[in-house]
Design a protein around this motif. Structure first.
Motif, PDB file in Angstrom:
ATOM      1  N   LEU A 436       0.577 -20.882  -5.039  1.00  0.00           N
ATOM      2  CA  LEU A 436       1.510 -19.677  -4.025  1.00  0.00           C
ATOM      3  C   LEU A 436       1.052 -19.235  -4.866  1.00  0.00           C
ATOM      4  O   LEU A 436       1.329 -18.519  -6.018  1.00  0.00           O
ATOM      5  CB  LEU A 436       2.649 -20.467  -4.337  1.00  0.00           C
ATOM      6  CG  LEU A 436       3.326 -22.127  -3.311  1.00  0.00           C
ATOM      7  CD1 LEU A 436       4.645 -21.983  -3.578  1.00  0.00           C
ATOM      8  CD2 LEU A 436       2.619 -21.598  -2.573  1.00  0.00           C
ATOM      9  N   ALA A 437       1.239 -17.620  -3.566  1.00  0.00           N
ATOM     10  CA  ALA A 437       1.221 -15.866  -4.358  1.00  0.00           C
ATOM     11  C   ALA A 437       2.195 -15.682  -5.227  1.00  0.00           C
ATOM     12  O   ALA A 437       3.730 -16.435  -4.894  1.00  0.00           O
ATOM     13  CB  ALA A 437       0.467 -15.610  -2.304  1.00  0.00           C
ATOM     14  N   PRO A 438       2.026 -14.415  -5.896  1.00  0.00           N
ATOM     15  CA  PRO A 438       3.692 -14.043  -6.913  1.00  0.00           C
ATOM     16  C   PRO A 438       4.413 -14.138  -5.302  1.00  0.00           C
ATOM     17  O   PRO A 438       5.850 -14.588  -5.849  1.00  0.00           O
ATOM     18  CB  PRO A 438       2.835 -13.136  -7.134  1.00  0.00           C
ATOM     19  CG  PRO A 438       1.417 -13.308  -7.237  1.00  0.00           C
ATOM     20  CD  PRO A 438       1.143 -14.442  -6.177  1.00  0.00           C
ATOM     21  N   GLY A 439       4.629 -13.536  -4.579  1.00  0.00           N
ATOM     22  CA  GLY A 439       5.859 -13.191  -3.028  1.00  0.00           C
ATOM     23  C   GLY A 439       6.170 -14.190  -2.757  1.00  0.00           C
ATOM     24  O   GLY A 439       7.299 -13.885  -2.145  1.00  0.00           O
ATOM     25  N   SER A 440       5.437 -15.944  -2.839  1.00  0.00           N
ATOM     26  CA  SER A 440       5.761 -16.547  -2.044  1.00  0.00           C
ATOM     27  C   SER A 440       6.838 -17.643  -2.785  1.00  0.00           C
ATOM     28  O   SER A 440       7.389 -18.516  -2.503  1.00  0.00           O
ATOM     29  CB  SER A 440       5.343 -17.529  -1.221  1.00  0.00           C
ATOM     30  OG  SER A 440       4.277 -16.198  -0.141  1.00  0.00           O
ATOM     31  N   ARG A 441       6.815 -17.554  -4.428  1.00  0.00           N
ATOM     32  CA  ARG A 441       7.167 -18.526  -5.367  1.00  0.00           C
ATOM     33  C   ARG A 441       8.559 -18.814  -5.148  1.00  0.00           C
ATOM     34  O   ARG A 441       9.084 -19.652  -5.629  1.00  0.00           O
ATOM     35  CB  ARG A 441       6.790 -18.053  -6.452  1.00  0.00           C
ATOM     36  CG  ARG A 441       4.789 -17.920  -6.849  1.00  0.00           C
ATOM     37  CD  ARG A 441       4.246 -17.361  -8.202  1.00  0.00           C
ATOM     38  NE  ARG A 441       3.011 -17.454  -8.376  1.00  0.00           N
ATOM     39  CZ  ARG A 441       2.653 -17.166  -9.383  1.00  0.00           C
ATOM     40  NH1 ARG A 441       2.895 -17.129 -10.161  1.00  0.00           N
ATOM     41  NH2 ARG A 441       0.696 -17.207  -9.258  1.00  0.00           N
ATOM     42  N   ALA A 442       9.032 -17.755  -5.490  1.00  0.00           N
ATOM     43  CA  ALA A 442      11.082 -17.694  -5.260  1.00  0.00           C
ATOM     44  C   ALA A 442      11.217 -18.230  -4.270  1.00  0.00           C
ATOM     45  O   ALA A 442      12.450 -19.071  -4.181  1.00  0.00           O
ATOM     46  CB  ALA A 442      11.548 -15.948  -5.173  1.00  0.00           C
ATOM     47  N   LEU A 443      10.892 -18.185  -2.952  1.00  0.00           N
ATOM     48  CA  LEU A 443      10.880 -18.902  -1.408  1.00  0.00           C
ATOM     49  C   LEU A 443      11.072 -20.276  -1.790  1.00  0.00           C
ATOM     50  O   LEU A 443      11.804 -21.022  -1.588  1.00  0.00           O
ATOM     51  CB  LEU A 443      11.056 -18.330  -0.604  1.00  0.00           C
ATOM     52  CG  LEU A 443      11.218 -18.794   0.932  1.00  0.00           C
ATOM     53  CD1 LEU A 443      12.955 -18.958   0.627  1.00  0.00           C
ATOM     54  CD2 LEU A 443      10.317 -17.950   2.026  1.00  0.00           C
ATOM     55  N   PHE A 444       9.927 -20.470  -2.535  1.00  0.00           N
ATOM     56  CA  PHE A 444       9.417 -21.776  -2.064  1.00  0.00           C
ATOM     57  C   PHE A 444      10.462 -22.680  -3.702  1.00  0.00           C
ATOM     58  O   PHE A 444      10.360 -24.027  -3.272  1.00  0.00           O
ATOM     59  CB  PHE A 444       8.366 -22.079  -3.445  1.00  0.00           C
ATOM     60  CG  PHE A 444       7.756 -23.233  -3.239  1.00  0.00           C
ATOM     61  CD1 PHE A 444       7.372 -24.485  -2.033  1.00  0.00           C
ATOM     62  CD2 PHE A 444       7.846 -24.280  -4.551  1.00  0.00           C
ATOM     63  CE1 PHE A 444       7.136 -26.076  -1.882  1.00  0.00           C
ATOM     64  CE2 PHE A 444       7.693 -25.417  -4.927  1.00  0.00           C
ATOM     65  CZ  PHE A 444       7.092 -25.989  -4.205  1.00  0.00           C
ATOM     66  N   ASN A 445      10.537 -21.814  -4.820  1.00  0.00           N
ATOM     67  CA  ASN A 445      11.436 -22.792  -5.660  1.00  0.00           C
ATOM     68  C   ASN A 445      12.822 -22.621  -4.918  1.00  0.00           C
ATOM     69  O   ASN A 445      13.805 -23.897  -5.671  1.00  0.00           O
ATOM     70  CB  ASN A 445      11.758 -21.467  -6.944  1.00  0.00           C
ATOM     71  CG  ASN A 445      10.200 -21.742  -7.454  1.00  0.00           C
ATOM     72  OD1 ASN A 445       9.460 -23.419  -7.625  1.00  0.00           O
ATOM     73  ND2 ASN A 445       9.813 -21.064  -8.378  1.00  0.00           N
ATOM     74  N   GLN A 446      13.778 -21.862  -4.638  1.00  0.00           N
ATOM     75  CA  GLN A 446      14.682 -22.000  -3.646  1.00  0.00           C
ATOM     76  C   GLN A 446      14.774 -22.865  -2.577  1.00  0.00           C
ATOM     77  O   GLN A 446      15.904 -24.930  -2.597  1.00  0.00           O
ATOM     78  CB  GLN A 446      15.373 -20.550  -3.084  1.00  0.00           C
ATOM     79  CG  GLN A 446      16.368 -20.690  -2.111  1.00  0.00           C
ATOM     80  CD  GLN A 446      17.032 -19.785  -1.563  1.00  0.00           C
ATOM     81  OE1 GLN A 446      15.853 -18.284  -1.318  1.00  0.00           O
ATOM     82  NE2 GLN A 446      18.045 -19.670  -0.740  1.00  0.00           N
ATOM     83  N   ARG A 447      13.683 -23.645  -1.686  1.00  0.00           N
ATOM     84  CA  ARG A 447      13.563 -24.660  -1.024  1.00  0.00           C
ATOM     85  C   ARG A 447      13.332 -25.992  -1.760  1.00  0.00           C
ATOM     86  O   ARG A 447      13.665 -26.987  -0.860  1.00  0.00           O
ATOM     87  CB  ARG A 447      12.659 -24.339   0.091  1.00  0.00           C
ATOM     88  CG  ARG A 447      12.881 -22.824   0.564  1.00  0.00           C
ATOM     89  CD  ARG A 447      14.326 -22.746   1.710  1.00  0.00           C
ATOM     90  NE  ARG A 447      14.717 -22.034   2.565  1.00  0.00           N
ATOM     91  CZ  ARG A 447      14.241 -21.422   3.316  1.00  0.00           C
ATOM     92  NH1 ARG A 447      13.762 -22.454   3.778  1.00  0.00           N
ATOM     93  NH2 ARG A 447      15.024 -20.642   4.077  1.00  0.00           N
ATOM     94  N   LEU A 448      13.169 -25.761  -2.515  1.00  0.00           N
ATOM     95  CA  LEU A 448      12.678 -26.771  -3.157  1.00  0.00           C
ATOM     96  C   LEU A 448      14.208 -27.761  -4.459  1.00  0.00           C
ATOM     97  O   LEU A 448      14.094 -29.024  -4.005  1.00  0.00           O
ATOM     98  CB  LEU A 448      11.192 -26.864  -4.413  1.00  0.00           C
ATOM     99  CG  LEU A 448      11.584 -28.017  -5.336  1.00  0.00           C
ATOM    100  CD1 LEU A 448      10.224 -28.954  -4.739  1.00  0.00           C
ATOM    101  CD2 LEU A 448      10.140 -27.958  -6.614  1.00  0.00           C
ATOM    102  N   ASP A 449      14.590 -26.581  -4.767  1.00  0.00           N
ATOM    103  CA  ASP A 449      15.840 -26.900  -4.743  1.00  0.00           C
ATOM    104  C   ASP A 449      16.826 -27.625  -4.383  1.00  0.00           C
ATOM    105  O   ASP A 449      17.002 -28.650  -4.605  1.00  0.00           O
ATOM    106  CB  ASP A 449      16.456 -25.661  -5.958  1.00  0.00           C
ATOM    107  CG  ASP A 449      16.443 -26.039  -6.990  1.00  0.00           C
ATOM    108  OD1 ASP A 449      15.144 -26.069  -7.839  1.00  0.00           O
ATOM    109  OD2 ASP A 449      16.313 -23.920  -7.556  1.00  0.00           O
TER     110      ASP A 449
END
Length: 860
Positions: A436-449
Motif C-alpha cells: 500500500l501507498a503511505p497515504g492508504s495505510r492508516a485507513l487499511f489498518n483501521q478497517r483491518l481491526d
C-alpha cells in the motif's frame, strides 16, 4: 406376569397390525362409555320427563277450561241471536204483560215450535237446550218450550212460576236443578218498539254430552283418554264426560290412585250460590306409557348416535394407524436399503415394535459407520483444500491471506503478477508496508481491526478503495475486500484485491461527458413530466429569468402544458421565444422512456435582425419594381388621366359660352356641372391608385376582398388592354374572398402577372388576344386568382427557370417581375402555380390562405 407370558403377549401384539389393534381398542372403549352414560342419561331423562309431563298436564287442564268457557260463550252468543231476532220482536209487539196479572197463566209448548223461535240449526245434537222460557220483567215465566221430549220443567222452575235472575243485562250462570248441574243463559227481549218485555232464558243440562262437546276439538285429550267433570265444593262428581270411568256421586280423591287429577274454579261462579269446580282426570297408565315411549325413542336415537360416533372415531383411528403403519413400513424399508441390508424388511405385523427392534440394530450399525465417515471426511477436507488452492491460483484478482496482525501468510500467483513480488519474499511481511501507498495505510489498518472483530456468520466483507504500490514504485488504484476466517484457535483474514484502473479511467470519461452540458455555451435544460426544471446550465439564466423560476422549480402553466404535450406526442418540436434579452429558438426533444424533455436553445437575435434587414431591402426592391412598372405604364396612365381632364375642360368651356350668350336653362347647367364633378372624381381615383402604388410605406396586413384588388389592377391596366385590343373575361367569385394581406403588394403581384400575360399576347394576332381572370375558393380551402392568356405558351426549358431572379425572355426585360411576385406571395404563406399549353396559352394561379371570420364582415 411371568416372563414367558410376557413373551407370548409381545409376540401376539407384534403379529397384529396397528389398524386392527386400533379398531379393537376403539370398540372396547366406546362400549364401556356407552354402558356408563346410558344408565345416567336414562335416569336423568326420566326425572326431566316427569317434571315436564306434570307441567304439560297442568297446561292442558288450563287449555281444557278455556275451551269449556269458549263453548259456553258460544251458546250465550246463540241465545243473544235468538233474543234479538226480528221474529221475537214481531211476536212480542201485540203482547202486554202487566205486572199485576192474576192469576198468572203459563203457556207451555209441548207440540210444535213456538212462533217466536226461528228455524235455525245452531245447536250441537248432544248439547241442545232442554227448556226455552219467556220471562217478564218481574221474573215470572210466561211461556215455556220443552226442547227435548219427556223432560218436564224442574221443580226449581215450576214452583211459583217466578225465576230469580241476576241483574246484569246479559246473564249466564251454572246452577243445580234437581241435583243436576245446568247452564242457564238469559238475554233481554224487546218488541218492535224497543220496549223491554223481559228475558229469553235457555236451560242447558251440563251432562256427559255437553262436556264431551266442549272438548271435541282437542286431539291430545282424546289420545290420552282424559275425562272432564264438574265437581261441587266438596269435590264430589256431579257430571262426567265418561260416566263409566268417572261415575257421579263419588269424590275426586277416590280416583287419584289411577288418575292425575287437576281441579280448577269454574268461571262465573260468583253469579250463583253453588260452588262448582272443573276437573280433568288424566290416566296415569297413559302417562307412564308415554314416558316409556319417549325414553325408548330417545334411547334408540342416543344409541344410533353413539354407534355413529364410535364407528367414526374407530374409522379415524384405523385410517391414522394405517397411515402410521404405512409410514413406519416405508421408513423401515428405506433404512434397510440405505444401510445396504440385503434381507427384506418385514411387511406384516406391528410396524411400531418392528421399528423398535430395528432401531437397536441400527444404533450398532451407526457406530460402525461413524468411523468410516471420519476417514472419508478427512479425505474430503484434503481434497477441498487442494481445490481452494487451485481456485486461488486461477483467480483473476489478487488474493492475500494475513493473520490478525496484518502479516502475510498466503500470496496467490495473480498477486505476484500484479505487484511484482515473489510469494517467498512476501510471506511474513506486513501487508500495508509491502503493498500500500503511505497515504492508504492508516485507513487499511483501521478497517483491518474492524474486520478482526467480525464473526464468520457476517457475510458482508469490509470494502474500501485505496492506492496500492507495485515493486517498481508505480501506483495502482485498487478495491480491497476483507473477509475474516477462523481456523481452530487461530484467526485469519483474506484480502481480495481488484485492480480498478480501467474503471477509474471510465469514470473519468463519464464525468467528462457529464460536464459537457455545463461547459456548453448553448442553453440546455431538462424538464420532467410535472414541469420542474431538474437541470439547467449557466447560459439558461436569461430563459429562467423570463419564465420567473429557478432550478428545481416548476415552469409557468403554459410551458408545463407544452412540455406535457411534447412528452405525450413523442415528437420533436421547435418554438421561438422573444424575451427582453433576445430571441431564442427552443428545440424540445422528448425522452418518453425516462419521462423528461431536453430543451436546447439557440440565441437567434442576430439572425432575426439580419432577416428583418433582408425584408427591408426586399421591400425596397419591391418598391423600386413598382416605380419601374409605373414608368413603363406612364403613357397609359397619362392617357387615362387625360380623358377625364379633357372632359372637364370641354364641359367648363360649354358652361362659360352659355353664360355669356345667356343661352341654356338651369337644368342644362346643372347637368354640365355634375359631369365636371364626375370626371374630377374619376381623375382623383386614378391619381389615388397611382399614389398608392408608388408611395413608400411599411407593409401592413389587413382584411381585404381579393375581388376588389383584381378590379383595382384591371382599372390601372385598362388603357394598355384597349391599346392591345385584348378581350378581358372576368370570372370573379360572386361572394367576397377575404384574405389578410398587404393589399399594395398583392396588387403588385397580380399586376406583374397580368403585364406578363399582355407581353405574351403581343405575339398573337389581335383577333385571338384574350385574357381570362378567375377567382374563387379551391377544394383545399385556399383563395385563388387565376390569370390565363391565349398567347403562344412557354417551353418546358423556360418553365423550369421561370421564377429565377433576372431571368427573362424579353430583349429589354430585367427578369425581376415574376421573381418579385413569387417573393410577395411566399411572404403571405401562399404559392404561385404556372401551367402552359404550347400554342394555346399560359396560366398563372396565386393561392392565398383565407382569412378566418373575415368573409362575413366584408360582405356586410
Amino acid at each position: 406376569m411371568p416372563k414367558a407370558n410376557k413373551s407370548v403377549v409381545r409376540r401376539l401384539i407384534r403379529g397384529t397390525p396397528i389398524p386392527v389393534l386400533a379398531a379393537l381398542v376403539g370398540l372396547s372403549v366406546g362400549l364401556l362409555v356407552w354402558v356408563g352414560l346410558d344408565r345416567i342419561q336414562t335416569r336423568a331423562l326420566g326425572e326431566i320427563f316427569t317434571q315436564e309431563l306434570g307441567n304439560r298436564v297442568q297446561q292442558q287442564a288450563r287449555e281444557s277450561l278455556i275451551r269449556f268457557s269458549q263453548f259456553v260463550e258460544t251458546y250465550a252468543a246463540a241465545t243473544r241471536l235468538l233474543a234479538n231476532h226480528r221474529r221475537m220482536a214481531a211476536y212480542l209487539q201485540p203482547l202486554v204483560w202487566a205486572a199485576n196479572d192474576a192469576p198468572l197463566t203459563l203457556h207451555v209448548y209441548t207440540e210444535g215450535r213456538p212462533p217466536w223461535l226461528p228455524d235455525l240449526a245452531i245447536w250441537r245434537a248432544d248439547a241442545t237446550p232442554v227448556h226455552m222460557l219467556l220471562v217478564d220483567a218481574q221474573g215470572r215465566i210466561r211461556e215455556a218450550y220443552q226442547a227435548r221430549e219427556g223432560v218436564g220443567l224442574p221443580l226449581n222452575l215450576a214452583g211459583d212460576g217466578r225465576l230469580a235472575l241476576p241483574s246484569q243485562p246479559s246473564r249466564r250462570f251454572f246452577t243445580l236443578l234437581e241435583v243436576q248441574p245446568h247452564l242457564v243463559v238469559a238475554e233481554p227481549i224487546e218488541d218492535e218498539s224497543y220496549n223491554l218485555m223481559g228475558s229469553l232464558v235457555l236451560v242447558f243440562p251440563v251432562d256427559q254430552g255437553f262436556l264431551t262437546a266442549s272438548q271435541a276439538r282437542d286431539p291430545v285429550t282424546e289420545t290420552e283418554g282424559t275425562v272432564f267433570a264438574l265437581l261441587d265444593g266438596d269435590e264430589r262428581v256431579l257430571s262426567s264426560s265418561a260416566r263409566t270411568r268417572i261415575p257421579v256421586d263419588l269424590n275426586a280423591d277416590d280416583f287419584r290412585p289411577d288418575y292425575l287429577v287437576t281441579v280448577q274454579a269454574l268461571p262465573g261462579a260468583e253469579l250463583t250460590d253453588q260452588t262448582l269446580l272443573f276437573a280433568s282426570f288424566t290416566p296415569l297408565d297413559a302417562v307412564a306409557a308415554t314416558g316409556q315411549r319417549v325414553i325408548q325413542v330417545e334411547r334408540q336415537q342416543r344409541l344410533a348416535g353413539a354407534v355413529v360416533i364410535i364407528l367414526a372415531f374407530v374409522l379415524l383411528f384405523v385410517v391414522l394407524s394405517s397411515r402410521i403403519n404405512r409410514v413406519l413400513r416405508r421408513l423401515s424399508q428405506f433404512a434397510w436399503r440405505a444401510l445396504g441390508i440385503q434381507q427384506a424388511a418385514p411387511t406384516h405385523g406391528n410396524q411400531l415394535l418392528i421399528l423398535e427392534e430395528w432401531i437397536r440394530d441400527f444404533i450398532q450399525m451407526v457406530l460402525v459407520a461413524r468411523d468410516e465417515m471420519r476417514a472419508q471426511h478427512a479425505t474430503e477436507i484434503h481434497e477441498r483444500e487442494a481445490l481452494q488452492m487451485s481456485l486461488m491460483d486461477a483467480s483473476l484478482d489478487s488474493i492475500v491471506t494475513t493473520d490478525s496482525r496484518g502479516r502475510i501468510t498466503e500470496f496467490n500467483p495473480t498477486a505476484e503478477q500484479t505487484f511484482g513480488h515473489r510469494r517467498e519474499d512476501a510471506l511474513g511481511q506486513r501487508f500495508d508496508r509491502l503493498l500500500l501507498a503511505p497515504g492508504s495505510r492508516a485507513l487499511f489498518n483501521q478497517r483491518l481491526d474492524e474486520s478482526a472483530g467480525l464473526s464468520e456468520q457476517d457475510r458482508r466483507p469490509v470494502r474500501m478503495e485505496l492506492d496500492a504500490v507495485r515493486k517498481d514504485g508505480g501506483l495502482i488504484p485498487v478495491e480491497i475486500a476483507i473477509k475474516p476466517l477462523r481456523l481452530d484457535a487461530s484467526r485469519l483474514l483474506t484480502v481480495y484485491i481488484h485492480d480498478i484502473s480501467d474503471r477509474k479511467r471510465q469514470e473519468a470519461e463519464i464525468a467528462s461527458l457529464a460536464a459537457f452540458p455545463s461547459e456548453s455555451p448553448v442553453p440546455m435544460l431538462r424538464v420532467n413530466r410535472p414541469g420542474v426544471v431538474i437541470y439547467a446550465n449557466g447560459p439558461c439564466d436569461p430563459l429562467l429569468r423570463y419564465w420567473g423560476c429557478g432550478r428545481q422549480q416548476p415552469l409557468p402553466f403554459y410551458w408545463k402544458q407544452t412540455v406535457l404535450a411534447a412528452l405525450d406526442s413523442g415528437e420533436t418540436r421547435e418554438i421561438e421565444l422573444q424575451t427582453d434579452e433576445g430571441i431564442f429558438s427552443l428545440l424540445l426533444a422528448p425522452i418518453r422512456t425516462l419521462g423528461y424533455v431536453n430543451i436546447y436553445a439557440r440565441d437567434v437575435t442576430a439572425m432575426r435582425a439580419a432577416e428583418a434587414e433582408a425584408r427591408r431591402r426586399q421591400n425596397e426592391l419591391i418598391h423600386v419594381s413598382r416605380l419601374s412598372t409605373m414608368g413603363e405604364m406612364a403613357t397609359g396612365i397619362a392617357h387615362e388621366l387625360n380623358q377625364p381632364l379633357s372632359a372637364i375642360v370641354n364641359f367648363a368651356n360649354g358652361c362659360v359660352r352659355r353664360l355669356r350668350v345667356g343661352a341654356g336653362g338651369e337644368q342644362e347647367m346643372l347637368d354640365a356641372l355634375q359631369q365636371i364633378a364626375s370626371q374630377a372624381s374619376r381623375a382623383g381615383e386614378i391619381i389615388k391608385r397611382l399614389r398608392g402604388m408608388v408611395e413608400r410605406q411599411q407593409p401592413v396586413r389587413e382584411n381585404s376582398d381579393l375581388n376588389d384588388l383584381i378590379r383595382e389592377v384591371c382599372a390601372l391596366l385598362g388603357h394598355d388592354m384597349r391599346k392591345l385590343q385584348v378581350r378581358l373575361d372576368t370570372r370573379l367569385s360572386p361572394e367576397p374572398l377575404a384574405v389578410r394581406v398587404d393589399s399594395v403588394q398583392i396588387e403588385q403581384a397580380i399586376l406583374n402577372l397580368i403585364r406578363n400575360a399582355l407581353d405574351a399576347l403581343q405575339a398573337t394576332p389581335a383577333s385571338r388576344r384574350k385574357l381570362v381572370l378567375t377567382s374563387g375558393v379551391s377544394d383545399a380551402g385556399q383563395v385563388f386568382v387565376s390569370v390565363r392568356d391565349s398567347g403562344p405558351g412557354i417551353t418546358p426549358e423556360v418553365m423550369q427557370r421561370l421564377f429565377d431572379p433576372f431571368f427573362t425572355t424579353k430583349p429589354k426585360g430585367m427578369g425581376v417581375g415574376l421573381a418579385i411576385a413569387q417573393t410577395i406571395v411566399d411572404g403571405h404563406n401562399g404559392r404561385i402555380r404556372a401551367e402552359s399549353w404550347p400554342g394555346k396559352g399560359t396560366s398563372f394561379t396565386i393561392e392565398l390562405p383565407a382569412a378566418a371570420g373575415a368573409t362575413q364582415s366584408l360582405a356586410s
